[in-house]
Scaffold this motif. Structure first.
Motif, PDB file in Angstrom:
ATOM      1  N   GLN A 101      39.630  31.535  45.288  1.00  0.00           N
ATOM      2  CA  GLN A 101      38.238  31.734  44.915  1.00  0.00           C
ATOM      3  C   GLN A 101      38.042  31.187  43.504  1.00  0.00           C
ATOM      4  N   THR A 102      36.925  30.517  43.274  1.00  0.00           N
ATOM      5  CA  THR A 102      36.692  29.886  41.980  1.00  0.00           C
ATOM      6  C   THR A 102      35.721  30.707  41.145  1.00  0.00           C
ATOM      7  N   SER A 103      35.903  30.620  39.848  1.00  0.00           N
ATOM      8  CA  SER A 103      35.041  31.317  38.901  1.00  0.00           C
ATOM      9  C   SER A 103      34.444  30.291  37.944  1.00  0.00           C
ATOM     10  N   ILE A 104      33.120  30.119  38.008  1.00  0.00           N
ATOM     11  CA  ILE A 104      32.416  29.164  37.142  1.00  0.00           C
ATOM     12  C   ILE A 104      31.748  29.931  36.005  1.00  0.00           C
ATOM     13  N   ARG A 105      31.944  29.429  34.802  1.00  0.00           N
ATOM     14  CA  ARG A 105      31.449  30.126  33.622  1.00  0.00           C
ATOM     15  C   ARG A 105      30.691  29.167  32.709  1.00  0.00           C
ATOM     16  N   ALA A 106      29.686  29.678  32.013  1.00  0.00           N
ATOM     17  CA  ALA A 106      28.935  28.863  31.062  1.00  0.00           C
ATOM     18  C   ALA A 106      29.728  28.700  29.769  1.00  0.00           C
ATOM     19  N   PHE A 107      29.596  27.541  29.151  1.00  0.00           N
ATOM     20  CA  PHE A 107      30.185  27.356  27.835  1.00  0.00           C
ATOM     21  C   PHE A 107      29.520  28.316  26.850  1.00  0.00           C
ATOM     22  N   PRO A 108      30.203  28.675  25.753  1.00  0.00           N
ATOM     23  CA  PRO A 108      29.587  29.555  24.748  1.00  0.00           C
ATOM     24  C   PRO A 108      28.275  28.969  24.233  1.00  0.00           C
ATOM     25  N   GLU A 109      27.290  29.836  24.034  1.00  0.00           N
ATOM     26  CA  GLU A 109      25.994  29.385  23.523  1.00  0.00           C
ATOM     27  C   GLU A 109      26.084  28.979  22.054  1.00  0.00           C
ATOM     28  N   LEU A 110      25.250  28.036  21.687  1.00  0.00           N
ATOM     29  CA  LEU A 110      25.168  27.572  20.301  1.00  0.00           C
ATOM     30  C   LEU A 110      23.871  28.084  19.686  1.00  0.00           C
ATOM     31  N   LEU A 111      23.951  28.591  18.465  1.00  0.00           N
ATOM     32  CA  LEU A 111      22.774  29.098  17.763  1.00  0.00           C
ATOM     33  C   LEU A 111      22.237  27.994  16.861  1.00  0.00           C
ATOM     34  N   ILE A 112      20.961  27.649  17.029  1.00  0.00           N
ATOM     35  CA  ILE A 112      20.347  26.576  16.254  1.00  0.00           C
ATOM     36  C   ILE A 112      19.504  27.176  15.129  1.00  0.00           C
ATOM     37  N   LYS A 113      19.689  26.634  13.941  1.00  0.00           N
ATOM     38  CA  LYS A 113      18.895  27.034  12.792  1.00  0.00           C
ATOM     39  C   LYS A 113      18.266  25.809  12.145  1.00  0.00           C
ATOM     40  N   ARG A 114      17.071  25.989  11.596  1.00  0.00           N
ATOM     41  CA  ARG A 114      16.429  24.917  10.836  1.00  0.00           C
ATOM     42  C   ARG A 114      16.770  25.119   9.364  1.00  0.00           C
ATOM     43  N   MET A 115      17.351  24.097   8.773  1.00  0.00           N
ATOM     44  CA  MET A 115      17.795  24.179   7.382  1.00  0.00           C
ATOM     45  C   MET A 115      16.821  23.401   6.501  1.00  0.00           C
TER      46      MET A 115
END
Length: 274
Positions: free
Chosen positions: A38-52
């Motif tokens: 059985q396979t387990s598909i997972r999302a990559f870690p989320e990235l937090l975007i900030k305006r600098m």
């Protein structure tokens, strides 16, 4: 837009690996004792975007104070994290052959536990299997179809001298008035095991030690001679899952093509100098 390329491509790669796992399952649908993956598909870690940005302060030196504003998070796609064997009991098949044996689960003290025959591979290492499709070699030893010795409770090869023997329900081989207990081991957490070659399992380095099934409290099982445990692959469901994986691969492929067309317009039409 480039981020969309990576997201769609990761979806295609995940479905390709899932398709490979499903293909292996369907190829082993007739292999005795085979346990489907059985396979387990997972999302990559989320990235937090900030305006600098920065604000200029009314000072003699024109000092600029940094200022960050959170925009939100984005996801960069998915990946196939792992494949996990399904240790559910397969159906039984009557073969009428004395060297065939099927392990039938009874009461297991752990929800993730499973029992196995114990064999010795070509390197002399212990391996575990649910495939009881055994035979007798030219020297009179009980072996797997690959020639690996089937072991007794003391870790020694079992000499039957031929196919004239019987096996009791608790796994005791009776030949010429001698009783030889089959090595039947129990893993409290079968998910710690890893698949090896030739439909065998090995213990992972950090997995719990195997236990003697006969000495494990609350454990019951039956060994059925002249029967084999079928693969637990559901061919119809697996074919359906293969079609679904193909459709999802195809969908990601079309998304990738749409991004490619948009990029073509951005480069060759919108940015064209007139």
């Amino acid at each position: 837009m480039l981020r969309g390329y990576y997201t769609a491509a990761s979806g295609m790669m995940a479905q390709q690996r899932r398709q490979e796992s499903l293909s292996n399952n369907i190829a082993n649908a007739q292999t005795p004792g085979f346990k489907q993956d059985q396979t387990s598909i997972r999302a990559f870690p989320e990235l937090l975007i900030k305006r600098m940005e920065s604000n200029e302060l009314s000072t003699a030196n024109g000092f600029r104070a940094p200022k960050n504003k959170t925009i939100g998070s984005i996801n960069t796609g998915v990946y196939l994290q792992e494949t996990i064997p399904d240790y559910a009991q397969g159906g039984l098949k009557d073969t009428g052959i004395a060297t065939d044996m099927a392990l039938i689960n009874g009461t297991l003290p752990d929800e993730t536990g499973s029992i196995f025959f114990t064999v010795q591979n070509a390197a002399g290492e212990e391996r575990y299997t649910r495939n009881g499709n055994f035979t007798v070699d030219g020297a009179g030893f009980l072996t797997t179809n690959q020639g690996y010795y089937v072991l007794d409770n003391d870790g020694n090869p079992i000499a039957t001298g031929g196919q004239t023997f019987s096996v009791s329900s608790n796994g005791i081989i009776q030949v010429d008035g001698q009783e030889i207990p089959l090595a039947i081991n129990y893993s409290p957490n079968a998910n710690d095991m890893v698949k090896d070659d030739e439909n065998l399992f090995a213990m992972s380095e950090d997995g719990a030690a195997m236990e003697d099934a006969r000495a494990t409290a609350g454990l019951s099982y039956t060994v059925q001679q002249k029967y084999l445990e079928n693969s637990n692959v559901d061919a119809v469901q697996t074919m359906t899952d293969m079609m679904r994986a193909y459709r999802m691969f195809e969908t990601n492929q079309k998304v990738l093509q749409a991004y490619d067309q948009s990029m073509d317009k951005a480069v060759n039409q919108i940015a064209r100098l007139t």
